[in-house]
Design a protein around this motif. Structure first.
Motif, mmCIF file in Angstrom:
data_model
loop_
_atom_site.group_PDB
_atom_site.id
_atom_site.type_symbol
_atom_site.label_atom_id
_atom_site.label_comp_id
_atom_site.label_asym_id
_atom_site.label_seq_id
_atom_site.Cartn_x
_atom_site.Cartn_y
_atom_site.Cartn_z
ATOM 1 N N ILE A 7 36.853 5.670 6.914
ATOM 2 C CA ILE A 7 37.392 5.268 5.635
ATOM 3 C C ILE A 7 37.060 3.850 4.868
ATOM 4 O O ILE A 7 36.989 3.132 3.604
ATOM 5 C CB ILE A 7 39.090 5.998 5.094
ATOM 6 C CG1 ILE A 7 38.496 7.333 4.921
ATOM 7 C CG2 ILE A 7 39.677 5.719 3.766
ATOM 8 C CD1 ILE A 7 39.840 8.408 4.926
ATOM 9 N N SER A 8 37.713 2.876 6.003
ATOM 10 C CA SER A 8 37.746 1.778 5.991
ATOM 11 C C SER A 8 35.958 1.069 5.977
ATOM 12 O O SER A 8 36.063 -0.228 4.942
ATOM 13 C CB SER A 8 38.583 0.883 7.264
ATOM 14 O OG SER A 8 37.850 1.114 8.297
ATOM 15 N N PHE A 9 35.031 1.586 6.339
ATOM 16 C CA PHE A 9 33.690 1.012 5.955
ATOM 17 C C PHE A 9 33.495 1.114 4.560
ATOM 18 O O PHE A 9 32.609 0.779 3.899
ATOM 19 C CB PHE A 9 32.934 1.529 7.729
ATOM 20 C CG PHE A 9 31.415 1.179 7.636
ATOM 21 C CD1 PHE A 9 31.158 -0.239 7.693
ATOM 22 C CD2 PHE A 9 30.443 2.003 7.087
ATOM 23 C CE1 PHE A 9 29.893 -0.913 7.858
ATOM 24 C CE2 PHE A 9 29.427 1.293 7.015
ATOM 25 C CZ PHE A 9 28.931 0.289 7.446
ATOM 26 N N TYR A 10 33.865 2.072 4.791
ATOM 27 C CA TYR A 10 33.347 2.513 2.971
ATOM 28 C C TYR A 10 34.340 2.284 2.314
ATOM 29 O O TYR A 10 33.604 1.842 1.409
ATOM 30 C CB TYR A 10 33.611 4.034 2.905
ATOM 31 C CG TYR A 10 33.576 4.549 1.467
ATOM 32 C CD1 TYR A 10 32.189 5.309 0.930
ATOM 33 C CD2 TYR A 10 34.280 4.791 0.521
ATOM 34 C CE1 TYR A 10 31.997 5.427 -0.342
ATOM 35 C CE2 TYR A 10 34.114 4.908 -0.802
ATOM 36 C CZ TYR A 10 32.543 5.736 -1.692
ATOM 37 O OH TYR A 10 32.570 6.064 -2.204
ATOM 38 N N TYR A 11 34.835 1.827 1.980
ATOM 39 C CA TYR A 11 36.346 0.428 1.527
ATOM 40 C C TYR A 11 35.482 -0.690 1.612
ATOM 41 O O TYR A 11 34.857 -1.682 1.012
ATOM 42 C CB TYR A 11 37.233 -0.175 2.094
ATOM 43 C CG TYR A 11 38.523 -0.431 1.372
ATOM 44 C CD1 TYR A 11 38.002 0.295 -0.421
ATOM 45 C CD2 TYR A 11 38.427 -1.542 1.339
ATOM 46 C CE1 TYR A 11 39.229 -0.783 -1.445
ATOM 47 C CE2 TYR A 11 39.678 -2.728 -0.157
ATOM 48 C CZ TYR A 11 40.005 -2.200 -0.928
ATOM 49 O OH TYR A 11 40.344 -2.663 -2.113
ATOM 50 N N TYR A 12 35.050 -0.706 3.217
ATOM 51 C CA TYR A 12 34.515 -2.268 3.395
ATOM 52 C C TYR A 12 33.150 -2.565 2.114
ATOM 53 O O TYR A 12 32.540 -3.564 1.500
ATOM 54 C CB TYR A 12 34.223 -2.691 4.230
ATOM 55 C CG TYR A 12 32.846 -3.847 4.584
ATOM 56 C CD1 TYR A 12 33.205 -5.018 4.973
ATOM 57 C CD2 TYR A 12 31.928 -3.798 5.252
ATOM 58 C CE1 TYR A 12 32.720 -5.838 5.603
ATOM 59 C CE2 TYR A 12 31.123 -4.521 5.007
ATOM 60 C CZ TYR A 12 30.873 -6.130 5.193
ATOM 61 O OH TYR A 12 30.297 -7.423 5.000
ATOM 62 N N LEU A 13 31.944 -1.183 2.220
ATOM 63 C CA LEU A 13 30.891 -1.824 1.602
ATOM 64 C C LEU A 13 30.905 -1.958 -0.026
ATOM 65 O O LEU A 13 30.405 -2.228 -0.936
ATOM 66 C CB LEU A 13 30.356 -0.068 1.666
ATOM 67 C CG LEU A 13 29.788 -0.293 2.960
ATOM 68 C CD1 LEU A 13 28.983 1.430 2.854
ATOM 69 C CD2 LEU A 13 28.441 -1.367 3.384
ATOM 70 N N PHE A 14 32.155 -1.330 -0.716
ATOM 71 C CA PHE A 14 32.321 -1.062 -2.306
ATOM 72 C C PHE A 14 33.605 -1.530 -2.697
ATOM 73 O O PHE A 14 33.942 -1.980 -3.590
ATOM 74 C CB PHE A 14 32.516 0.325 -2.351
ATOM 75 C CG PHE A 14 30.725 1.034 -2.183
ATOM 76 C CD1 PHE A 14 29.405 0.851 -3.327
ATOM 77 C CD2 PHE A 14 31.211 1.972 -0.939
ATOM 78 C CE1 PHE A 14 28.641 1.698 -2.659
ATOM 79 C CE2 PHE A 14 29.828 2.456 -0.743
ATOM 80 C CZ PHE A 14 28.897 2.347 -1.676
ATOM 81 N N ALA A 15 34.278 -2.765 -1.577
ATOM 82 C CA ALA A 15 35.416 -3.636 -2.254
ATOM 83 C C ALA A 15 35.985 -4.505 -3.314
ATOM 84 O O ALA A 15 36.784 -4.387 -3.981
ATOM 85 C CB ALA A 15 36.053 -4.233 -0.716
ATOM 86 N N GLY A 16 34.057 -4.529 -3.605
ATOM 87 C CA GLY A 16 34.253 -5.957 -4.442
ATOM 88 C C GLY A 16 35.341 -6.888 -4.213
ATOM 89 O O GLY A 16 35.029 -7.983 -3.506
ATOM 90 N N GLU A 17 35.736 -7.470 -4.949
ATOM 91 C CA GLU A 17 36.764 -8.449 -4.982
ATOM 92 C C GLU A 17 37.603 -8.890 -4.839
ATOM 93 O O GLU A 17 37.865 -9.539 -3.729
ATOM 94 C CB GLU A 17 37.907 -8.198 -7.054
ATOM 95 C CG GLU A 17 37.323 -8.324 -8.011
ATOM 96 C CD GLU A 17 36.418 -10.414 -8.440
ATOM 97 O OE1 GLU A 17 37.178 -10.491 -7.813
ATOM 98 O OE2 GLU A 17 35.545 -10.376 -8.479
#
Length: 291
Positions: free
Chosen positions: A37-47
């Motif tokens: 989940i955190s890696f997915y968030y890293y890819l699309f975290a933006g700001e």
């Protein structure tokens, strides 16, 4: 430029998935889910990703490659810290432990019969410290902003994830100041994360990691006016299930608000340099406050 809004990130659905995994598979295996989940968030975290990378490169001096590596670890450790907090509050955190470094100082302040203030920051996991500290003989009160996600809080209450401390919500009508004074007069401890402020709040500036940063004036002003005892504490993750809890020797406010802030910033800098991957402020920390 982005600034802190006082709101938490994360959806109720996301928490339900993680809590379901915790109940079925336990803490260790749920860590694996969080890594995905955190890696997915890293890819699309933006700001948030942009600001944390800027912090690592321009204020801590790390290379682009190392900053990206730290950023991935940062998101993963944030997810772990939230899960650890929930697991402890639900009685499912038996694997979690902590090593103390100065806890005796905090206990001594708590038992002094004078009450006092405990300053921390969004480095590591304050909630873990609040839930792990079971040796205090006085109530623990934590000052928090009220505008969190109501549905998320309702869900956490419903599953039994309640902290082992009293929450003082910060409100626009300033009623929290009356509660702070009341708890202090009752010789209790008041805990404040003093590294964030909402737009419009009074601030005080200090040199933090070689750049000018702004901190909320309120917490330091209150301690100063009450001439109260204060200490700085942090709880950082230092192994898979282990945390290091540290507290500084208590001091007494003597009318110099800038000295309190400088001491706080010195401790905060030391902790951030030691555990940069546990800096959990995902906005432009050095942005000048709106006038």
């Amino acid at each position: 430029m982005a600034s802190w809004t006082g709101r938490s990130r994360g959806s109720v659905l996301g928490y339900k998935i993680v809590v379901g995994s915790l109940r079925i598979f336990g803490l260790s295996r749920t860590y694996f889910l969080l890594k995905i989940i955190s890696f997915y968030y890293y890819l699309f975290a933006g700001e948030p990703k942009k600001h944390i990378l800027d912090f690592y490169q321009n204020h801590l001096g790390f290379s682009t490659q190392h900053a990206k590596k730290l950023c991935k670890s940062n998101f993963y450790l944030l997810a772990q810290s939230i899960l650890d907090k929930i697991a402890l509050a639900m009685g499912m955190g038996s694997d979690i432990y902590y090593q103390q470094k100065g806890e005796d100082e905090l206990i001594r302040m708590a038992k002094s019969g004078q009450g006092g203030f405990v300053f921390s920051a969004h480095v590591g996991n304050w909630d873990i410290a609040g839930n792990l500290l079971q040796n205090l003989d006085v109530p623990l009160n934590v000052l928090m902003y009220e505008n969190e996600e109501e549905k998320l809080n309702e869900y956490l209450d419903r599953i039994g994830s309640k902290p082992n401390f009293n929450i003082i919500p910060i409100k626009d009508d300033m009623s929290h100041l009356i509660k702070i004074y009341k708890h202090f007069k009752q010789k209790e401890l008041i805990c404040i994360n003093a590294d964030r402020f909402l737009p419009g709040a009074k601030t005080i500036s200090a040199d933090f990691l070689n750049s000018k940063a702004h901190f909320p004036e309120g917490p330091f002003s209150i301690v100063n006016k009450l001439k109260a005892n204060y200490t700085f504490i942090f709880a950082v993750k230092n192994s898979r299930f282990g945390y290091e809890f540290s507290a500084t020797k208590p001091s007494k406010a003597d009318g110099q608000i800038h000295e309190i802030l400088e001491d706080y910033v010195t401790c905060l800098e030391e902790k951030v340099r030691q555990y940069p991957e546990q800096w959990f402020n995902y906005y432009d920390f050095y942005q000048a406050p709106a006038k």
